[in-house]
Scaffold this motif. Sequence first.
Motif, short mmCIF file in Angstrom:
data_model
loop_
_atom_site.label_atom_id
_atom_site.label_comp_id
_atom_site.label_asym_id
_atom_site.label_seq_id
_atom_site.Cartn_x
_atom_site.Cartn_y
_atom_site.Cartn_z
N MET A 1 0.91 -1.32 0.06
CA MET A 1 0.12 0.04 -0.07
C MET A 1 0.98 1.43 -0.10
SD MET A 1 -3.46 -0.34 1.98
CE MET A 1 -4.41 -1.83 1.80
N GLY A 2 0.30 2.48 -0.69
CA GLY A 2 1.30 3.44 -0.62
C GLY A 2 0.80 4.52 0.32
N ARG A 3 1.61 5.49 0.62
CA ARG A 3 1.57 6.27 1.66
C ARG A 3 1.19 7.56 1.11
NH1 ARG A 3 1.52 3.85 6.57
NH2 ARG A 3 2.80 2.21 7.09
N LEU A 4 0.60 8.58 2.03
CA LEU A 4 0.30 10.03 1.49
C LEU A 4 1.34 10.71 2.21
CD1 LEU A 4 -3.55 10.58 2.22
CD2 LEU A 4 -2.23 10.34 -0.03
N SER A 5 1.61 11.78 1.40
CA SER A 5 2.42 12.86 2.02
C SER A 5 1.93 13.20 3.52
CB SER A 5 3.28 13.88 1.17
OG SER A 5 1.84 14.66 0.81
N THR A 6 2.98 13.45 4.34
CA THR A 6 2.51 14.24 5.63
C THR A 6 2.86 15.73 5.82
OG1 THR A 6 3.14 12.02 6.69
CG2 THR A 6 2.81 14.01 8.22
N SER A 7 1.60 16.58 5.81
CA SER A 7 2.17 17.68 5.93
C SER A 7 0.90 18.41 6.08
CB SER A 7 2.63 18.36 4.60
OG SER A 7 1.80 18.36 3.45
N PRO A 8 0.69 19.65 6.73
CA PRO A 8 -0.42 20.22 7.01
C PRO A 8 -0.81 21.19 5.80
CG PRO A 8 1.41 21.99 7.92
CD PRO A 8 1.85 20.46 7.46
N PRO A 9 -2.03 21.46 5.54
CA PRO A 9 -2.47 22.21 4.34
C PRO A 9 -2.06 23.45 4.49
CG PRO A 9 -4.25 22.03 6.11
CD PRO A 9 -3.21 21.13 6.74
N PRO A 10 -2.15 24.39 3.37
CA PRO A 10 -1.61 25.69 3.44
C PRO A 10 -1.88 26.52 4.63
CG PRO A 10 -2.82 25.20 1.36
CD PRO A 10 -3.04 24.15 2.36
N PRO A 11 -0.75 27.17 5.42
CA PRO A 11 -0.88 27.66 6.71
C PRO A 11 -2.06 29.15 6.65
CG PRO A 11 1.19 28.26 5.78
CD PRO A 11 0.29 27.25 4.79
N ARG A 12 -1.95 29.71 5.57
CA ARG A 12 -2.65 30.95 5.41
C ARG A 12 -4.27 30.59 5.17
NH1 ARG A 12 1.72 33.84 2.72
NH2 ARG A 12 1.89 32.08 1.67
N ASP A 83 -5.39 32.25 -1.20
CA ASP A 83 -5.23 33.01 -2.30
C ASP A 83 -5.54 32.43 -3.58
OD1 ASP A 83 -5.18 35.45 -0.71
OD2 ASP A 83 -2.81 35.51 -1.08
N GLY A 84 -4.76 31.13 -3.76
CA GLY A 84 -4.71 30.63 -5.29
C GLY A 84 -5.71 29.30 -5.28
N CYS A 85 -6.27 28.63 -3.76
CA CYS A 85 -6.92 27.33 -4.00
C CYS A 85 -7.94 27.25 -3.06
CB CYS A 85 -6.03 26.15 -4.21
SG CYS A 85 -4.87 26.12 -2.67
N LEU A 86 -8.73 26.15 -3.34
CA LEU A 86 -9.66 25.77 -2.26
C LEU A 86 -9.10 24.72 -1.57
CD1 LEU A 86 -13.04 26.08 -4.09
CD2 LEU A 86 -12.34 27.76 -2.22
N THR A 132 -7.12 14.74 16.24
CA THR A 132 -7.59 14.38 14.89
C THR A 132 -6.51 13.97 13.92
OG1 THR A 132 -7.59 16.55 14.13
CG2 THR A 132 -9.60 15.80 15.06
N LYS A 133 -6.83 13.21 13.14
CA LYS A 133 -6.15 12.91 11.83
C LYS A 133 -6.90 13.34 10.42
CE LYS A 133 -6.93 8.70 10.18
NZ LYS A 133 -7.21 7.56 10.91
N ASN A 134 -5.98 14.23 9.93
CA ASN A 134 -6.93 14.96 8.95
C ASN A 134 -6.28 14.82 7.58
OD1 ASN A 134 -6.99 16.47 11.50
ND2 ASN A 134 -7.90 18.09 10.24
N ILE A 135 -7.15 14.53 6.54
CA ILE A 135 -6.82 14.38 5.03
C ILE A 135 -7.21 15.63 4.21
CG2 ILE A 135 -7.12 12.86 3.09
CD1 ILE A 135 -6.99 10.82 4.74
N TRP A 136 -6.19 16.33 3.56
CA TRP A 136 -6.69 17.30 2.95
C TRP A 136 -6.56 17.09 1.29
CZ3 TRP A 136 -2.55 19.11 0.08
CH2 TRP A 136 -1.31 19.21 0.69
N ALA A 137 -7.22 17.99 0.48
CA ALA A 137 -6.97 17.88 -1.14
C ALA A 137 -7.20 19.32 -1.26
CB ALA A 137 -8.32 17.00 -1.56
N THR A 138 -6.26 19.72 -2.47
CA THR A 138 -6.67 21.06 -2.86
C THR A 138 -7.18 21.22 -4.24
OG1 THR A 138 -4.29 21.14 -3.44
CG2 THR A 138 -4.53 21.99 -1.57
N PHE A 139 -7.77 22.20 -4.58
CA PHE A 139 -8.56 22.35 -6.02
C PHE A 139 -8.21 23.97 -6.33
CE2 PHE A 139 -10.32 19.36 -3.40
CZ PHE A 139 -10.73 18.22 -4.11
N PRO A 140 -8.27 24.14 -7.67
CA PRO A 140 -7.99 25.64 -8.15
C PRO A 140 -9.43 26.27 -7.83
CG PRO A 140 -8.46 23.99 -9.84
CD PRO A 140 -8.39 23.26 -8.62
N ARG A 141 -9.24 27.48 -7.60
CA ARG A 141 -10.19 28.41 -7.32
C ARG A 141 -11.04 28.67 -8.59
NH1 ARG A 141 -9.94 32.25 -2.19
NH2 ARG A 141 -12.08 32.09 -2.35
#
Length: 142
Positions: A1-12, A83-86, A132-141
């Motif tokens: 099984m693959g792993r996801l990258s570990t990092s928080p979402p964009p800080p701002r 500023d750049g994404c959701l 909590t354990k959080n999973i995030w995904a980014t999308f263009p605005r």
Amino acid sequence: MGRLSTSPPPPRATELRRWTLSDATDLRGLRAALHKELTGTVLAEDAALDEVPELIVLIATELATNALRHGIPPTIVRLLATDGCLVLDVADHDLSTIPELADTRPVGSGGRGLQIAQKLSLDVGWYATDTTKNIWATFPRT
């Protein structure tokens, strides 16, 4: 099984809306409210899922379903903006597991929410807080 990258979402990121789900019956309300938040209109039952708002709704549903099925409730879904994404952030309260990509399961057996998120979003990752354990995904605005 693959792993996801570990990092928080964009800080701002600014929180636009938050939903708390206790079980699968809350998913329909999440889909409707999230689509309305993104577009100002209700998602039609036969709507094509090819635009950014519909893709965000699809991925929110997949990730929230995973969290409800495999995590510890309540599941918290947040829509954030930079500023750049959701940013879609889905949290559960099970800190004992690490999100893994289900790349060895047969098609149709479920558990492909993370793979779908990776294919349809700009980026996907995960992080943990004290509760909590959080999973995030980014999308263009749009």
